[in-house]
Design an enzyme around this catalytic site. Sequence first.
Site, PDB file in Angstrom:
ATOM      1  N   GLN A 191       0.851  -1.201   0.000  1.00 44.84           N
ATOM      2  CA  GLN A 191       0.000   0.000   0.000  1.00 44.84           C
ATOM      3  C   GLN A 191       0.883   1.246   0.000  1.00 44.84           C
ATOM      4  O   GLN A 191       0.377   2.353  -0.130  1.00 44.84           O
ATOM      5  CB  GLN A 191      -0.871   0.008   1.265  1.00 44.84           C
ATOM      6  CG  GLN A 191      -1.806  -1.185   1.375  1.00 44.84           C
ATOM      7  CD  GLN A 191      -2.394  -1.292   2.782  1.00 44.84           C
ATOM      8  OE1 GLN A 191      -3.391  -0.647   3.083  1.00 44.84           O
ATOM      9  NE2 GLN A 191      -1.789  -2.092   3.631  1.00 44.84           N
ATOM     10  N   ASN A 192       2.193   1.047   0.176  1.00 41.79           N
ATOM     11  CA  ASN A 192       3.093   2.198   0.288  1.00 41.79           C
ATOM     12  C   ASN A 192       3.357   2.828  -1.071  1.00 41.79           C
ATOM     13  O   ASN A 192       3.466   2.136  -2.079  1.00 41.79           O
ATOM     14  CB  ASN A 192       4.414   1.767   0.925  1.00 41.79           C
ATOM     15  CG  ASN A 192       4.214   1.242   2.334  1.00 41.79           C
ATOM     16  OD1 ASN A 192       3.143   1.417   2.900  1.00 41.79           O
ATOM     17  ND2 ASN A 192       5.213   0.585   2.887  1.00 41.79           N
TER      18      ASN A 192
ATOM     19  N   ASP B  91       5.989   5.024  -1.347  1.00 39.08           N
ATOM     20  CA  ASP B  91       7.327   5.620  -1.238  1.00 39.08           C
ATOM     21  C   ASP B  91       8.377   4.971  -2.140  1.00 39.08           C
ATOM     22  O   ASP B  91       9.487   5.511  -2.293  1.00 39.08           O
ATOM     23  CB  ASP B  91       7.794   5.602   0.234  1.00 39.08           C
ATOM     24  CG  ASP B  91       7.777   4.197   0.860  1.00 39.08           C
ATOM     25  OD1 ASP B  91       8.023   3.213   0.134  1.00 39.08           O
ATOM     26  OD2 ASP B  91       7.528   4.090   2.073  1.00 39.08           O
TER      27      ASP B  91
ATOM     28  N   HIS C 276      -1.598   1.405  -4.305  1.00 38.22           N
ATOM     29  CA  HIS C 276      -2.068   2.781  -4.074  1.00 38.22           C
ATOM     30  C   HIS C 276      -1.283   3.812  -4.883  1.00 38.22           C
ATOM     31  O   HIS C 276      -1.371   5.004  -4.614  1.00 38.22           O
ATOM     32  CB  HIS C 276      -2.029   3.127  -2.575  1.00 38.22           C
ATOM     33  CG  HIS C 276      -3.072   2.397  -1.781  1.00 38.22           C
ATOM     34  ND1 HIS C 276      -3.060   2.324  -0.402  1.00 38.22           N
ATOM     35  CD2 HIS C 276      -4.181   1.724  -2.178  1.00 38.22           C
ATOM     36  CE1 HIS C 276      -4.100   1.625   0.019  1.00 38.22           C
ATOM     37  NE2 HIS C 276      -4.800   1.240  -1.039  1.00 38.22           N
TER      38      HIS C 276
ATOM     39  N   CYS D 261      -0.950  12.753 -16.185  1.00 38.45           N
ATOM     40  CA  CYS D 261      -1.427  13.943 -16.875  1.00 38.45           C
ATOM     41  C   CYS D 261      -2.944  13.880 -17.049  1.00 38.45           C
ATOM     42  O   CYS D 261      -3.476  12.880 -17.545  1.00 38.45           O
ATOM     43  CB  CYS D 261      -0.742  14.059 -18.237  1.00 38.45           C
ATOM     44  SG  CYS D 261      -1.383  15.457 -19.179  1.00 38.45           S
TER      45      CYS D 261
ATOM     46  N   ASN E  84       3.805  -6.672  13.180  1.00 36.29           N
ATOM     47  CA  ASN E  84       3.391  -5.302  13.511  1.00 36.29           C
ATOM     48  C   ASN E  84       3.899  -4.962  14.905  1.00 36.29           C
ATOM     49  O   ASN E  84       4.259  -5.848  15.678  1.00 36.29           O
ATOM     50  CB  ASN E  84       1.850  -5.197  13.464  1.00 36.29           C
ATOM     51  CG  ASN E  84       1.363  -3.778  13.240  1.00 36.29           C
ATOM     52  OD1 ASN E  84       1.660  -2.878  14.025  1.00 36.29           O
ATOM     53  ND2 ASN E  84       0.626  -3.564  12.165  1.00 36.29           N
TER      54      ASN E  84
HETATM   55  C1  BJW Z   1       4.847  -0.842  12.541  1.00 35.43           C
HETATM   56  C2  BJW Z   1       5.994  -0.121  12.785  1.00 35.43           C
HETATM   57  C3  BJW Z   1       7.174  -0.852  12.770  1.00 35.43           C
HETATM   58  C4  BJW Z   1       4.402   1.267  12.885  1.00 35.43           C
HETATM   59  N1  BJW Z   1       7.138  -2.153  12.510  1.00 35.43           N
HETATM   60  N2  BJW Z   1       4.832  -2.138  12.288  1.00 35.43           N
HETATM   61  C5  BJW Z   1     -16.228   0.942   4.455  1.00 35.43           C
HETATM   62  C6  BJW Z   1     -15.943  -0.356   4.050  1.00 35.43           C
HETATM   63  C7  BJW Z   1     -15.108  -0.593   2.967  1.00 35.43           C
HETATM   64  C8  BJW Z   1     -14.523   0.451   2.281  1.00 35.43           C
HETATM   65  C9  BJW Z   1     -14.808   1.721   2.681  1.00 35.43           C
HETATM   66  C10 BJW Z   1     -15.655   1.971   3.725  1.00 35.43           C
HETATM   67  N3  BJW Z   1     -15.750   3.321   3.879  1.00 35.43           N
HETATM   68  C11 BJW Z   1     -14.952   3.916   2.949  1.00 35.43           C
HETATM   69  C12 BJW Z   1     -14.396   2.951   2.215  1.00 35.43           C
HETATM   70  C13 BJW Z   1     -13.479   3.135   1.111  1.00 35.43           C
HETATM   71  C14 BJW Z   1     -12.091   3.556   1.504  1.00 35.43           C
HETATM   72  C15 BJW Z   1     -11.678   2.963   2.851  1.00 35.43           C
HETATM   73  O1  BJW Z   1     -11.200   1.838   2.974  1.00 35.43           O
HETATM   74  N4  BJW Z   1     -11.794   3.738   3.911  1.00 35.43           N
HETATM   75  C16 BJW Z   1     -11.468   3.241   5.271  1.00 35.43           C
HETATM   76  C17 BJW Z   1     -10.511   4.201   5.933  1.00 35.43           C
HETATM   77  C18 BJW Z   1     -12.746   3.027   5.998  1.00 35.43           C
HETATM   78  N5  BJW Z   1     -11.270   2.990   0.448  1.00 35.43           N
HETATM   79  C19 BJW Z   1     -11.108   3.626  -0.702  1.00 35.43           C
HETATM   80  O2  BJW Z   1     -11.612   4.702  -0.911  1.00 35.43           O
HETATM   81  C20 BJW Z   1     -10.298   2.901  -1.752  1.00 35.43           C
HETATM   82  N6  BJW Z   1     -10.999   2.861  -2.960  1.00 35.43           N
HETATM   83  C21 BJW Z   1     -12.129   2.177  -3.080  1.00 35.43           C
HETATM   84  O3  BJW Z   1     -12.607   1.548  -2.170  1.00 35.43           O
HETATM   85  O4  BJW Z   1     -12.656   2.254  -4.342  1.00 35.43           O
HETATM   86  C22 BJW Z   1     -13.981   1.760  -4.530  1.00 35.43           C
HETATM   87  C23 BJW Z   1     -14.906   2.872  -4.121  1.00 35.43           C
HETATM   88  C24 BJW Z   1     -15.058   3.923  -4.962  1.00 35.43           C
HETATM   89  C25 BJW Z   1     -15.950   4.925  -4.612  1.00 35.43           C
HETATM   90  C26 BJW Z   1     -16.619   4.881  -3.397  1.00 35.43           C
HETATM   91  C27 BJW Z   1     -16.403   3.806  -2.529  1.00 35.43           C
HETATM   92  C28 BJW Z   1     -15.537   2.784  -2.916  1.00 35.43           C
HETATM   93  C29 BJW Z   1      -9.011   3.655  -2.014  1.00 35.43           C
HETATM   94  C30 BJW Z   1      -8.121   3.641  -0.846  1.00 35.43           C
HETATM   95  C31 BJW Z   1      -6.898   4.474  -1.127  1.00 35.43           C
HETATM   96  C32 BJW Z   1      -6.135   4.684   0.146  1.00 35.43           C
HETATM   97  N7  BJW Z   1      -5.227   5.681  -0.036  1.00 35.43           N
HETATM   98  C33 BJW Z   1      -4.376   6.060   1.089  1.00 35.43           C
HETATM   99  C34 BJW Z   1      -3.930   7.503   0.909  1.00 35.43           C
HETATM  100  C35 BJW Z   1      -3.025   7.630  -0.234  1.00 35.43           C
HETATM  101  C36 BJW Z   1      -2.530   8.984  -0.169  1.00 35.43           C
HETATM  102  C37 BJW Z   1      -1.095   9.072   0.067  1.00 35.43           C
HETATM  103  O5  BJW Z   1      -0.372   8.132   0.403  1.00 35.43           O
HETATM  104  O6  BJW Z   1      -0.723  10.168  -0.087  1.00 35.43           O
HETATM  105  O7  BJW Z   1      -3.290   5.142   1.208  1.00 35.43           O
HETATM  106  S1  BJW Z   1      -5.125   5.990   2.679  1.00 35.43           S
HETATM  107  C38 BJW Z   1      -3.683   5.605   3.546  1.00 35.43           C
HETATM  108  O8  BJW Z   1      -3.990   4.398   4.258  1.00 35.43           O
HETATM  109  C39 BJW Z   1      -2.624   5.244   2.484  1.00 35.43           C
HETATM  110  C40 BJW Z   1      -2.164   3.899   2.976  1.00 35.43           C
HETATM  111  O9  BJW Z   1      -1.622   3.150   1.898  1.00 35.43           O
HETATM  112  C41 BJW Z   1      -3.391   3.303   3.586  1.00 35.43           C
HETATM  113  C42 BJW Z   1      -3.134   2.195   4.536  1.00 35.43           C
HETATM  114  O10 BJW Z   1      -2.487   2.655   5.685  1.00 35.43           O
HETATM  115  P1  BJW Z   1      -1.417   1.734   6.404  1.00 35.43           P
HETATM  116  O11 BJW Z   1      -0.300   1.457   5.489  1.00 35.43           O
HETATM  117  O12 BJW Z   1      -2.101   0.585   7.003  1.00 35.43           O
HETATM  118  O13 BJW Z   1      -0.833   2.746   7.506  1.00 35.43           O
HETATM  119  P2  BJW Z   1      -1.386   3.067   8.983  1.00 35.43           P
HETATM  120  O14 BJW Z   1      -0.748   4.324   9.411  1.00 35.43           O
HETATM  121  O15 BJW Z   1      -2.841   2.977   9.061  1.00 35.43           O
HETATM  122  O16 BJW Z   1      -0.813   1.855   9.859  1.00 35.43           O
HETATM  123  C43 BJW Z   1       0.572   1.680  10.123  1.00 35.43           C
HETATM  124  C44 BJW Z   1       0.741   0.375  10.861  1.00 35.43           C
HETATM  125  O17 BJW Z   1       2.120   0.130  11.009  1.00 35.43           O
HETATM  126  C45 BJW Z   1       0.138   0.395  12.276  1.00 35.43           C
HETATM  127  O18 BJW Z   1      -0.594  -0.809  12.477  1.00 35.43           O
HETATM  128  C46 BJW Z   1       1.357   0.430  13.196  1.00 35.43           C
HETATM  129  O19 BJW Z   1       1.167  -0.271  14.419  1.00 35.43           O
HETATM  130  C47 BJW Z   1       2.373  -0.276  12.339  1.00 35.43           C
HETATM  131  N8  BJW Z   1       3.754   0.094  12.616  1.00 35.43           N
HETATM  132  N9  BJW Z   1       5.610   1.224  13.024  1.00 35.43           N
HETATM  133  C48 BJW Z   1       5.922  -2.744  12.293  1.00 35.43           C
HETATM  134  N10 BJW Z   1       8.334  -0.227  13.030  1.00 35.43           N
HETATM  135 ZN    ZN Z   2      -0.068  15.270 -21.046  1.00 39.32          ZN
END
Ligand code: BJW
Ligand code: ZN
Length: 252
Positions: free
Chosen positions: A110-111, A113, A128, A136, A222
Amino acid sequence: MPLTPQEELEVALERAAKWLRGSKSVCVLSGAGVSAESGVPTFRASDGLWEGHRIEDVASPDGWERDPALVWNFYNARRANVATVKPNPGHAALVGMEKRWGDRFTLVTQNVDGLHREAGSKNVLEIHGSLRHTRCLGCGAVTNRGLEPLGDAPKCPQCHGRLRPHIVWFGEGLDDDIWMAAMQAADECDALLVVGTSAVVYPAASLVPIARRKGATVIEVNLTRTEASAQADVGLYGPSGVTLPKLVERLS
Ligand code: BJW
Ligand code: ZN
C-alpha cells in the site's frame, strides 16, 4: 511461569518459520509501518493530520478540486521526505524472501514511497500508486519524475495539461490490472505475511480474508495488534526492521 514477551516472540518466530518453510507460494501485504524505521511517518500515528489538514482533505478528489496547490504542497513535502531516507533491514529481509521463492513470491504494497523497489524487491504491486510518478489529466501519461520538487501547479512536458500525483485517493478505484494481480497472489498463496499495516483501508485489507478462504496461513508482523490480528495464525509483535530479518534467518 508465563513466557516473557521475548520468549513469546521466539516461539512465534519458530512457528512462522515452520509454516513458511512448508509454503510453495508466498504473498506479502505491506503498509506504512515497514517504512517507519526508515523515517517515513505512518498515516494513523500522526492522528491522520498533515500541518493541521486531515489526510482525507489532501488525499481525495474533493481536496484536489478545492485546492490543487495545497495537494501538490503535501505531495512535494512527502517526496522531499522520501528523498532523504533509505530502505531499512525490514525491506531487505523481504528481498531475501523473494530470492528464496522467486516468481512464487508477490509483494503487494500500500506504500507509495518506492522503498521496496529501492531495496531490490522485483515483483512489487503498488496498489495505491507511487509518489515518484505523475499522471497527466490531459493525455493520461504516467511518468516517473523521481523525487525532485515539482512546484504547486506542474504541467505535462508533452501536452501542457495539468499533472496530478499518481496516487489512489480515498473514494477512487484501484488500477484493475494491479488489483486483479494482487487478488490472484492472495488467492493462490500458501502463506500471507501482513506487515506494518493497520488493515483498516479497503480493498487492501480484504486480501487477508481472500488468502484465508483458500487455507493460507496468515502471519502478522506489527508493533501492535490490528484489525487483521483476529484472522492471523501467528503474530510477530515488534518492529518489522528487527522481526523480519530474524524470521528470514530462521528460514535457511
Ligand atoms: C509498525 C511499525 C514498525 C508502525 N514495525 N509495524 C467501508 C468499508 C469498505 C470500504 C470503505 C468503507 N468506507 C470507505 C471505504 C473506502 C475507503 C476505505 O477503505 N476507507 C477506510 C478508511 C474506511 N477505500 C477507498 O476509498 C479505496 N478505494 C475504493 O474503495 O474504491 C472503490 C470505491 C469507490 C468509490 C466509493 C467507494 C468505494 C481507495 C483507498 C486508497 C487509500 N489511499 C491512502 C492515501 C493515499 C494517499 C497518500 O499516500 O498520499 O493510502 S489511505 C492511507 O492508508 C494510504 C495507505 O496506503 C493506507 C493504509 O495505511 P497503512 O499502510 O495501514 O498505515 P497506517 O498508518 O494505518 O498503519 C501503520 C501500521 O504500522 C500500524 O498498524 C502500526 O502499528 C504499524 N507500525 N511502526 C511494524 N516499526
Ligand atoms: Zn499530457
